[in-house]
Write a protein that holds these residues in place. Structure first.
Motif, short mmCIF file in Angstrom:
data_model
loop_
_atom_site.label_atom_id
_atom_site.label_comp_id
_atom_site.label_asym_id
_atom_site.label_seq_id
_atom_site.Cartn_x
_atom_site.Cartn_y
_atom_site.Cartn_z
N LYS A 169 2.10 9.22 -5.61
CA LYS A 169 2.61 10.56 -5.29
C LYS A 169 3.68 10.98 -6.28
O LYS A 169 3.72 12.14 -6.70
N ILE A 170 4.55 10.05 -6.65
CA ILE A 170 5.61 10.37 -7.61
C ILE A 170 4.99 10.71 -8.96
O ILE A 170 5.39 11.68 -9.61
N ALA A 171 3.99 9.93 -9.37
CA ALA A 171 3.33 10.21 -10.65
C ALA A 171 2.65 11.57 -10.60
O ALA A 171 2.75 12.36 -11.55
N ASN A 172 1.96 11.87 -9.47
CA ASN A 172 1.32 13.18 -9.33
C ASN A 172 2.35 14.30 -9.31
O ASN A 172 2.14 15.36 -9.91
N ALA A 173 3.46 14.07 -8.63
CA ALA A 173 4.51 15.09 -8.57
C ALA A 173 5.10 15.34 -9.96
O ALA A 173 5.35 16.49 -10.33
N ALA A 179 0.84 -1.21 0.00
CA ALA A 179 0.00 0.00 0.00
C ALA A 179 0.87 1.25 0.00
O ALA A 179 0.60 2.21 -0.74
N LEU A 180 1.93 1.25 0.82
CA LEU A 180 2.84 2.40 0.85
C LEU A 180 3.54 2.58 -0.49
O LEU A 180 3.70 3.70 -0.98
N ARG A 181 3.97 1.46 -1.08
CA ARG A 181 4.64 1.54 -2.38
C ARG A 181 3.69 2.13 -3.42
O ARG A 181 4.06 3.01 -4.19
N LYS A 182 2.44 1.68 -3.41
CA LYS A 182 1.45 2.20 -4.36
C LYS A 182 1.21 3.68 -4.09
O LYS A 182 1.15 4.49 -5.02
N GLU A 183 1.07 4.03 -2.80
CA GLU A 183 0.83 5.43 -2.45
C GLU A 183 1.98 6.32 -2.92
O GLU A 183 1.77 7.37 -3.53
N TYR A 184 3.21 5.87 -2.67
CA TYR A 184 4.35 6.67 -3.07
C TYR A 184 4.52 6.70 -4.59
O TYR A 184 4.92 7.71 -5.15
N SER A 185 4.20 5.61 -5.25
CA SER A 185 4.28 5.64 -6.71
C SER A 185 3.24 6.60 -7.27
O SER A 185 3.49 7.32 -8.23
#
Length: 177
Positions: A85-89, A77-83
């Motif tokens: 976030k990275i895509a949004n960033a 879940a954290l990996r998906k969330e951060y991925s």
């Protein structure tokens, strides 16, 4: 007696004789000791202790496996969330860059327009100054020409006119009125 049996067997030389104690061979003694050991273990409930120990170990291992599964799910879940976030960033950075380029283009276009307007105003001001200078020069030249003409006319009038000519001109002017 045992010694006699051993001697008799040695005299025969055919095969060896096993020692016997209380009517039991060594294999029987080992079997008896194992049976007694197993009976004591059953009487003291050692298999239950071993089983409960194994059950508790199994339960602990299951608990650790469940915890590992939940940790893995959290990590996913954290990996998906951060991925995300990275895509949004990355998307936001691209949007910011496009917006900055658009603003820069607008600023450059406005600067070009302002510069063209400023140059046009300055050219008009310069042309107005040149025209004013020309008008001033022409007016000054006309004034000098008028002064020179008046001075020349005065000189000619003084040289060519006398009191008689003046009287004739005054009479002509009076008659014209």
């Amino acid at each position: 007696m045992a010694n006699l049996l051993l001697l008799a067997a040695a005299a025969e030389g055919a095969h060896e004789v096993e020692p016997i104690a209380l009517g039991m061979t060594p294999g029987m003694w080992v079997a008896l000791s194992m049976a007694v050991l197993i009976a004591i273990m059953v009487w003291k409930k050692v298999p239950g202790v071993v089983t409960s120990g194994l059950d508790s170990s199994i339960a602990e291992i299951r608990k650790q496996l469940d915890e590992a599964k939940s940790l893995r799910a959290e990590a996913e879940a954290l990996r998906k969330e951060y991925s995300d976030k990275i895509a949004n960033a990355e998307k936001e950075a691209a949007d910011m860059l496009a917006h900055a380029r658009h603003e820069a283009d607008a600023i450059v276009a406005k600067a070009e327009t302002d510069t063209a307007d400023l140059v046009a105003r300055r050219e008009k001001m310069a042309e107005d100054k040149i025209a004013a200078a020309e008008r001033g020069a022409v007016a000054e030249l006309r004034a000098k020409a008028a002064d020179v003409a008046a001075t020349a006319a005065r000189g000619l009038i003084q040289a060519n006119h006398d009191a008689k000519a003046d009287k004739a001109l005054v009479d002509g002017a009076i008659a014209g009125l």
